[in-house]
Design a protein around this motif. Structure first.
Motif, PDB file in Angstrom:
ATOM      1  N   MET A   2       0.820  -1.207   0.000  1.00 50.60           N
ATOM      2  CA  MET A   2       0.000   0.000   0.000  1.00 50.60           C
ATOM      3  C   MET A   2       0.855   1.259   0.000  1.00 50.60           C
ATOM      4  O   MET A   2       0.553   2.208  -0.721  1.00 50.60           O
ATOM      5  CB  MET A   2      -0.951  -0.024   1.200  1.00 50.60           C
ATOM      6  CG  MET A   2      -1.969   1.065   1.133  1.00 50.60           C
ATOM      7  SD  MET A   2      -2.904   0.938  -0.391  1.00 50.60           S
ATOM      8  CE  MET A   2      -4.421   1.627   0.106  1.00 50.60           C
ATOM      9  N   ASN A   3       1.927   1.288   0.765  1.00 51.31           N
ATOM     10  CA  ASN A   3       2.802   2.460   0.796  1.00 51.31           C
ATOM     11  C   ASN A   3       3.460   2.681  -0.560  1.00 51.31           C
ATOM     12  O   ASN A   3       3.606   3.820  -1.001  1.00 51.31           O
ATOM     13  CB  ASN A   3       3.873   2.318   1.881  1.00 51.31           C
ATOM     14  CG  ASN A   3       3.282   2.430   3.268  1.00 51.31           C
ATOM     15  OD1 ASN A   3       2.233   3.027   3.460  1.00 51.31           O
ATOM     16  ND2 ASN A   3       3.946   1.834   4.246  1.00 51.31           N
ATOM     17  N   ARG A   4       3.848   1.588  -1.210  1.00 47.73           N
ATOM     18  CA  ARG A   4       4.457   1.715  -2.537  1.00 47.73           C
ATOM     19  C   ARG A   4       3.442   2.249  -3.530  1.00 47.73           C
ATOM     20  O   ARG A   4       3.766   3.087  -4.363  1.00 47.73           O
ATOM     21  CB  ARG A   4       5.016   0.377  -3.004  1.00 47.73           C
ATOM     22  CG  ARG A   4       6.198  -0.075  -2.160  1.00 47.73           C
ATOM     23  CD  ARG A   4       6.748  -1.365  -2.659  1.00 47.73           C
ATOM     24  NE  ARG A   4       5.682  -2.364  -2.575  1.00 47.73           N
ATOM     25  CZ  ARG A   4       5.878  -3.649  -2.506  1.00 47.73           C
ATOM     26  NH1 ARG A   4       7.086  -4.131  -2.546  1.00 47.73           N
ATOM     27  NH2 ARG A   4       4.873  -4.491  -2.416  1.00 47.73           N
ATOM     28  N   ILE A   5       2.210   1.783  -3.439  1.00 45.94           N
ATOM     29  CA  ILE A   5       1.162   2.261  -4.335  1.00 45.94           C
ATOM     30  C   ILE A   5       0.936   3.748  -4.117  1.00 45.94           C
ATOM     31  O   ILE A   5       0.845   4.520  -5.072  1.00 45.94           O
ATOM     32  CB  ILE A   5      -0.158   1.478  -4.120  1.00 45.94           C
ATOM     33  CG1 ILE A   5       0.032  -0.011  -4.419  1.00 45.94           C
ATOM     34  CG2 ILE A   5      -1.291   2.068  -4.932  1.00 45.94           C
ATOM     35  CD1 ILE A   5       0.271  -0.360  -5.846  1.00 45.94           C
ATOM     36  N   ASP A  19      10.315   0.718  -8.335  1.00 47.00           N
ATOM     37  CA  ASP A  19      11.478  -0.113  -8.592  1.00 47.00           C
ATOM     38  C   ASP A  19      11.154  -1.004  -9.794  1.00 47.00           C
ATOM     39  O   ASP A  19       9.991  -1.139 -10.193  1.00 47.00           O
ATOM     40  CB  ASP A  19      11.871  -0.899  -7.346  1.00 47.00           C
ATOM     41  CG  ASP A  19      10.905  -2.009  -6.987  1.00 47.00           C
ATOM     42  OD1 ASP A  19      10.484  -2.768  -7.871  1.00 47.00           O
ATOM     43  OD2 ASP A  19      10.568  -2.133  -5.790  1.00 47.00           O
ATOM     44  N   PRO A  20      12.180  -1.624 -10.394  1.00 48.56           N
ATOM     45  CA  PRO A  20      11.945  -2.412 -11.608  1.00 48.56           C
ATOM     46  C   PRO A  20      10.897  -3.512 -11.443  1.00 48.56           C
ATOM     47  O   PRO A  20      10.086  -3.728 -12.344  1.00 48.56           O
ATOM     48  CB  PRO A  20      13.317  -3.009 -11.915  1.00 48.56           C
ATOM     49  CG  PRO A  20      14.288  -2.060 -11.296  1.00 48.56           C
ATOM     50  CD  PRO A  20      13.598  -1.525 -10.066  1.00 48.56           C
ATOM     51  N   GLY A  21      10.878  -4.174 -10.300  1.00 47.11           N
ATOM     52  CA  GLY A  21       9.890  -5.231 -10.090  1.00 47.11           C
ATOM     53  C   GLY A  21       8.467  -4.707 -10.122  1.00 47.11           C
ATOM     54  O   GLY A  21       7.574  -5.327 -10.708  1.00 47.11           O
ATOM     55  N   GLU A  22       8.252  -3.558  -9.520  1.00 52.42           N
ATOM     56  CA  GLU A  22       6.919  -2.961  -9.532  1.00 52.42           C
ATOM     57  C   GLU A  22       6.546  -2.456 -10.916  1.00 52.42           C
ATOM     58  O   GLU A  22       5.394  -2.577 -11.338  1.00 52.42           O
ATOM     59  CB  GLU A  22       6.839  -1.838  -8.498  1.00 52.42           C
ATOM     60  CG  GLU A  22       6.875  -2.365  -7.078  1.00 52.42           C
ATOM     61  CD  GLU A  22       6.992  -1.270  -6.036  1.00 52.42           C
ATOM     62  OE1 GLU A  22       7.089  -0.075  -6.404  1.00 52.42           O
ATOM     63  OE2 GLU A  22       6.998  -1.605  -4.847  1.00 52.42           O
ATOM     64  N   ARG A  23       7.510  -1.894 -11.651  1.00 49.68           N
ATOM     65  CA  ARG A  23       7.232  -1.429 -13.014  1.00 49.68           C
ATOM     66  C   ARG A  23       6.825  -2.596 -13.903  1.00 49.68           C
ATOM     67  O   ARG A  23       5.927  -2.466 -14.731  1.00 49.68           O
ATOM     68  CB  ARG A  23       8.441  -0.704 -13.592  1.00 49.68           C
ATOM     69  CG  ARG A  23       8.694   0.646 -12.946  1.00 49.68           C
ATOM     70  CD  ARG A  23       9.659   1.502 -13.729  1.00 49.68           C
ATOM     71  NE  ARG A  23      10.827   0.812 -14.209  1.00 49.68           N
ATOM     72  CZ  ARG A  23      12.044   0.902 -13.679  1.00 49.68           C
ATOM     73  NH1 ARG A  23      12.247   1.646 -12.630  1.00 49.68           N
ATOM     74  NH2 ARG A  23      13.057   0.244 -14.211  1.00 49.68           N
ATOM     75  N   LEU A  68      -2.747  -3.471  -7.275  1.00 47.65           N
ATOM     76  CA  LEU A  68      -2.000  -3.420  -8.530  1.00 47.65           C
ATOM     77  C   LEU A  68      -2.941  -3.161  -9.702  1.00 47.65           C
ATOM     78  O   LEU A  68      -2.649  -2.340 -10.581  1.00 47.65           O
ATOM     79  CB  LEU A  68      -1.223  -4.722  -8.734  1.00 47.65           C
ATOM     80  CG  LEU A  68      -0.495  -4.885 -10.064  1.00 47.65           C
ATOM     81  CD1 LEU A  68       0.512  -3.765 -10.286  1.00 47.65           C
ATOM     82  CD2 LEU A  68       0.195  -6.246 -10.099  1.00 47.65           C
ATOM     83  N   MET A  69      -4.078  -3.838  -9.725  1.00 45.24           N
ATOM     84  CA  MET A  69      -5.033  -3.646 -10.811  1.00 45.24           C
ATOM     85  C   MET A  69      -5.587  -2.219 -10.819  1.00 45.24           C
ATOM     86  O   MET A  69      -5.761  -1.626 -11.884  1.00 45.24           O
ATOM     87  CB  MET A  69      -6.147  -4.685 -10.737  1.00 45.24           C
ATOM     88  CG  MET A  69      -5.668  -6.076 -11.123  1.00 45.24           C
ATOM     89  SD  MET A  69      -6.905  -7.374 -10.969  1.00 45.24           S
ATOM     90  CE  MET A  69      -8.065  -6.925 -12.253  1.00 45.24           C
ATOM     91  N   LYS A  87       7.801  -2.305 -23.627  1.00 41.21           N
ATOM     92  CA  LYS A  87       9.256  -2.124 -23.507  1.00 41.21           C
ATOM     93  C   LYS A  87       9.757  -2.675 -22.172  1.00 41.21           C
ATOM     94  O   LYS A  87      10.790  -3.344 -22.110  1.00 41.21           O
ATOM     95  CB  LYS A  87       9.588  -0.640 -23.641  1.00 41.21           C
ATOM     96  CG  LYS A  87      11.045  -0.314 -23.512  1.00 41.21           C
ATOM     97  CD  LYS A  87      11.255   1.188 -23.635  1.00 41.21           C
ATOM     98  CE  LYS A  87      12.679   1.543 -23.264  1.00 41.21           C
ATOM     99  NZ  LYS A  87      12.873   2.995 -23.194  1.00 41.21           N
ATOM    100  N   GLU A  88       9.015  -2.400 -21.118  1.00 37.18           N
ATOM    101  CA  GLU A  88       9.380  -2.889 -19.779  1.00 37.18           C
ATOM    102  C   GLU A  88       9.361  -4.420 -19.749  1.00 37.18           C
ATOM    103  O   GLU A  88      10.260  -5.060 -19.201  1.00 37.18           O
ATOM    104  CB  GLU A  88       8.402  -2.315 -18.749  1.00 37.18           C
ATOM    105  CG  GLU A  88       8.855  -2.428 -17.336  1.00 37.18           C
ATOM    106  CD  GLU A  88      10.058  -1.556 -17.025  1.00 37.18           C
ATOM    107  OE1 GLU A  88      10.949  -2.066 -16.319  1.00 37.18           O
ATOM    108  OE2 GLU A  88      10.124  -0.401 -17.448  1.00 37.18           O
ATOM    109  N   ILE A  89       8.344  -5.002 -20.330  1.00 34.82           N
ATOM    110  CA  ILE A  89       8.232  -6.460 -20.365  1.00 34.82           C
ATOM    111  C   ILE A  89       9.349  -7.058 -21.210  1.00 34.82           C
ATOM    112  O   ILE A  89       9.988  -8.034 -20.817  1.00 34.82           O
ATOM    113  CB  ILE A  89       6.842  -6.880 -20.877  1.00 34.82           C
ATOM    114  CG1 ILE A  89       5.793  -6.520 -19.820  1.00 34.82           C
ATOM    115  CG2 ILE A  89       6.799  -8.363 -21.214  1.00 34.82           C
ATOM    116  CD1 ILE A  89       4.365  -6.635 -20.293  1.00 34.82           C
ATOM    117  N   ASN A  90       9.614  -6.468 -22.367  1.00 41.03           N
ATOM    118  CA  ASN A  90      10.676  -6.981 -23.237  1.00 41.03           C
ATOM    119  C   ASN A  90      12.038  -6.939 -22.553  1.00 41.03           C
ATOM    120  O   ASN A  90      12.876  -7.807 -22.777  1.00 41.03           O
ATOM    121  CB  ASN A  90      10.726  -6.192 -24.553  1.00 41.03           C
ATOM    122  CG  ASN A  90       9.592  -6.543 -25.472  1.00 41.03           C
ATOM    123  OD1 ASN A  90       9.107  -7.669 -25.478  1.00 41.03           O
ATOM    124  ND2 ASN A  90       9.145  -5.572 -26.246  1.00 41.03           N
TER     125      ASN A  90
END
Length: 152
Positions: A2-5, A19-23, A68-69, A87-90
């Motif tokens: 929740m804090n990250r959101i 961070d990259p994992g959240e992106r 997340l949704m 691009k992030e997924i690739n």
């Protein structure tokens, strides 16, 4: 989570602050939600499929999946295109992981039993953005159709 959101919502965009994992999580969710909304109607089964993939793929509890949704839906509405998400997924997913996304995209399409022209156009666009071949896209489609309707 929740804090990250909350931190993401306060920033200009999730891509700039997370961070990259959240992106990666947001990018994946945006593509799935875009497909779920392609025919202008978000069916319950489509939302369930999106949530299930996110939960399995990122090992998230339901509360985090819901957050997340919600975040990804806001990102989807604020974005002008899907390239930044693809691009992030690739950059972080293997071909097999991208094929798993393609499989889920087809499941979302066929959740209501119909492939409409907007879903068809979007799946082709996403296959290209994810650097998947036309053959890989069609193979995923056939596999999903065979599973959903074995005697077709």
């Amino acid at each position: 989570m929740m804090n990250r959101i909350k931190a993401l919502l306060g920033a200009a965009s999730a891509e700039e602050s997370a961070d990259p994992g959240e992106r990666i999580q947001v990018a994946t969710c945006v593509l799935l939600l875009e497909m779920a909304h392609a025919d202008e109607t978000l069916h319950t089964l489509e939302a369930q499929l999106v949530g299930d993939l996110l939960s399995r793929r990122f090992d998230l509890p339901q509360k985090d999946v819901d957050e997340l949704m919600a975040l990804a839906d806001r990102e989807r509405h604020q974005s002008h295109d899907l390239f930044q998400f693809a691009k992030e997924i690739n950059a972080h997913f293997s071909r097999e992981e991208k094929l798993e996304i393609m499989d889920t995209l087809w499941r979302i399409i066929y959740a209501d039993g119909v492939l409409d022209k907007y879903e068809d156009a979007l799946i082709r666009q996403l296959a290209t953005l994810l650097r998947l071949t036309h053959r890989e896209m069609i193979d995923a489609k056939v596999a999903v159709l065979d599973e959903l309707n074995p005697g077709r």
